[in-house]
Design a protein around this motif. Structure first.
Motif, short mmCIF file in Angstrom:
data_model
loop_
_atom_site.label_atom_id
_atom_site.label_comp_id
_atom_site.label_asym_id
_atom_site.label_seq_id
_atom_site.Cartn_x
_atom_site.Cartn_y
_atom_site.Cartn_z
N SER A 142 35.34 -16.52 0.90
CA SER A 142 34.58 -15.34 0.47
C SER A 142 34.77 -15.00 -1.01
O SER A 142 33.79 -14.72 -1.71
CB SER A 142 34.95 -14.13 1.34
N PRO A 143 36.01 -15.03 -1.54
CA PRO A 143 36.16 -14.73 -2.98
C PRO A 143 35.43 -15.73 -3.87
O PRO A 143 34.90 -15.35 -4.92
CB PRO A 143 37.69 -14.81 -3.19
N ILE A 144 35.39 -17.00 -3.45
CA ILE A 144 34.67 -18.01 -4.24
C ILE A 144 33.18 -17.70 -4.22
O ILE A 144 32.51 -17.71 -5.26
CB ILE A 144 34.94 -19.42 -3.68
N TYR A 145 32.65 -17.42 -3.04
CA TYR A 145 31.22 -17.11 -2.92
C TYR A 145 30.88 -15.86 -3.73
O TYR A 145 29.86 -15.83 -4.44
CB TYR A 145 30.89 -16.90 -1.44
N ASP A 146 31.73 -14.84 -3.66
CA ASP A 146 31.47 -13.60 -4.39
C ASP A 146 31.51 -13.84 -5.90
O ASP A 146 30.69 -13.27 -6.65
CB ASP A 146 32.51 -12.55 -4.01
#
Length: 453
Positions: free
Chosen positions: A161-165
């Motif tokens: 999720s942090p990468i996608y965000d």
């Protein structure tokens, strides 16, 4: 308004308890038409999450069980919808009659994985958690179960999720500047995001590197049993399997094709492959089996070379040994130790040599210890190990997209060209997390599930 689905959520064998599960807006009314509470209260008015005693009837109104039911109201349920579970005595006949009565009352048969699919679509689970549910159900070792449980708990989602965000922020900044040039928005420069791209690529690469271990964790160690004909390969497989899985005779060439069996040896799950004896032959069918045996050695995670310890090594043995030398992991087994041995460990060019008897089981515990040490997990099985081939492929494509973006940045390409690769990476990550998953992919994922989950 979703239709109400129902299914038996426990196995088909006789057991102490069996569960019929319903989910949907009308589940309490439908369940209440075949299950009446002992206190005569309508089921839809029952306290939330409280087991209630009552009577279950079949479609003809006959009493088939005195059992329990629990009504849980949305949204705090597995599916995010109202749910009812009827907990019966575990007679397959009772469960089948109860389910049939629910269908007669208006419930629809649940499809494979439909309860978990609804949980995903209603935001109760992300896609990584949903896929991990079936992995947890199918887990055959404690390590596999622990890793799947970690993913059900959201460990993989928290990594992605942090990468996608971060990539979303990058793309949204660029498009905001492009679409609203008159607004007071900070100028966009790719250089300020180069560190974030490298960091994201590094994290994806680390995740990809866990897949080798994850594949073994989920599928087991592919172990090819090889040797010349009649040295006891099939007897070894039978001994490890615990029953006569393969026909064993004194006639050389009885096994003409590869035979597979999954076993737990020590703490390791092995996918044993009993191969045809590797030797020169004029028999066309047997030659095909020999060729398949050689391919099995090439593809295996582990090669178990077997020789007959009661006879001196022959040129045929040496030919098989040469085939094994390119294997990453190989163990030599001197069989028939109960009959005495003329072959000693120093005769064989393997790092690990064990004397065994497939007939009596001698040496098999030592073999288990060696294999456990050889394939010991170096990474905690906490959900951070990638085991799913679909997820691996998507994350690999995301990593390649970021590498292409970084290369474009290095070459001085325009922001829109670089961001095309970033968006490819985002889409691939979204296939794992569920942010961009297509309907056909969703359908294929839940086809793996059993009915009732």
């Amino acid at each position: 308004m979703s239709n109400t689905i129902a299914a038996i959520s426990t196995g088909q064998a006789v057991s102490a308890i069996g569960i019929i599960r319903l989910s949907g807006n009308d589940c309490a009314e439908i369940a209440g038409s075949v299950f009446t509470l002992q206190n005569n209260m309508p089921l839809k008015e029952a306290p939330n999450r409280k087991l209630m005693l009552g009577t279950l009837r079949d479609r003809n109104g006959r009493v088939i069980d005195q059992c329990m039911a629990v009504y849980t109201r949305a949204p705090h349920t597995y599916t995010g919808e109202d749910t009812v579970e009827i907990q019966c005595h575990g007679s397959p006949a009772v469960l089948a009659a109860g389910l049939d009565a629910l269908f007669s009352a208006g419930a629809q048969p649940a499809k494979r994985g439909e309860f978990t699919k609804r949980a995903f679509l209603n935001g109760q689970l992300c896609l990584t958690q949903a896929e991990a549910v079936i992995d947890l159900i199918e887990a055959e070792t404690a390590d596999a179960a622990a890793n799947a449980a970690g993913q059900v708990g959201g460990v993989l989602q928290k990594k992605l999720s942090p990468i996608y965000d971060q990539l979303t922020n990058l793309c949204s900044h660029f498009h905001a500047v492009l679409d609203y040039p008159d607004e007071d928005i900070e100028d966009f420069g790719l250089e300020q995001y180069s560190g974030a791209l490298r960091s994201s690529a590094k994290e994806l690469y680390a995740l990809i590197q866990t897949y080798g271990q994850g594949r073994i964790l989920k599928q087991g160690v592919s172990a090819a049993i090889v040797g010349k004909p009649n040295v006891g390969k099939s007897s070894l497989l039978n001994a490890l399997a615990g029953y006569e899985r393969v026909i064993v005779t004194e006639i050389a060439g009885t096994t003409r094709d590869t035979v597979e069996e999954s076993v737990i040896l020590g703490n390791t799950r092995l996918r044993l492959i009993d191969t045809a004896g590797i030797h020169d032959t004029d028999d066309r069918i047997e030659a095909i089996g020999v060729e398949r045996s050689k391919r099995a050695v090439e593809d295996a995670d582990l090669v178990l070379f077997v020789c007959d310890g009661t006879k001196p090594l022959t040129e045929e043995d040496q030919e098989v040994i040469r085939v094994c030398m390119d294997a990453q992991n190989a163990i030599a087994l001197i069989n028939k130790s109960d009959l005495g041995s003329v072959v000693v460990p120093s005769d064989l060019p393997f790092m690990q040599v064990i004397c065994i008897s497939a007939e009596t089981g001698d040496g098999l515990s030592q073999l288990a210890d060696v294999i456990d040490a050889m394939f010991a997990n170096s990474t905690p099985c906490d959900g951070s190990v990638l085991t799913n081939p679909r997820q691996f492929d998507a994350i690999r494509r995301a990593y390649e997209g970021l590498l292409n973006a970084l290369q474009g940045l290095k070459l001085g390409l325009s922001p829109d060209a670089v961001l095309t690769d970033v968006e490819i990476a985002m889409y691939a990550i979204g296939e794992v997390t569920g942010n961009t998953v297509r309907e056909d992919i969703t359908a294929r994922i839940f086809e793996r599930f059993c009915v009732g989950k």
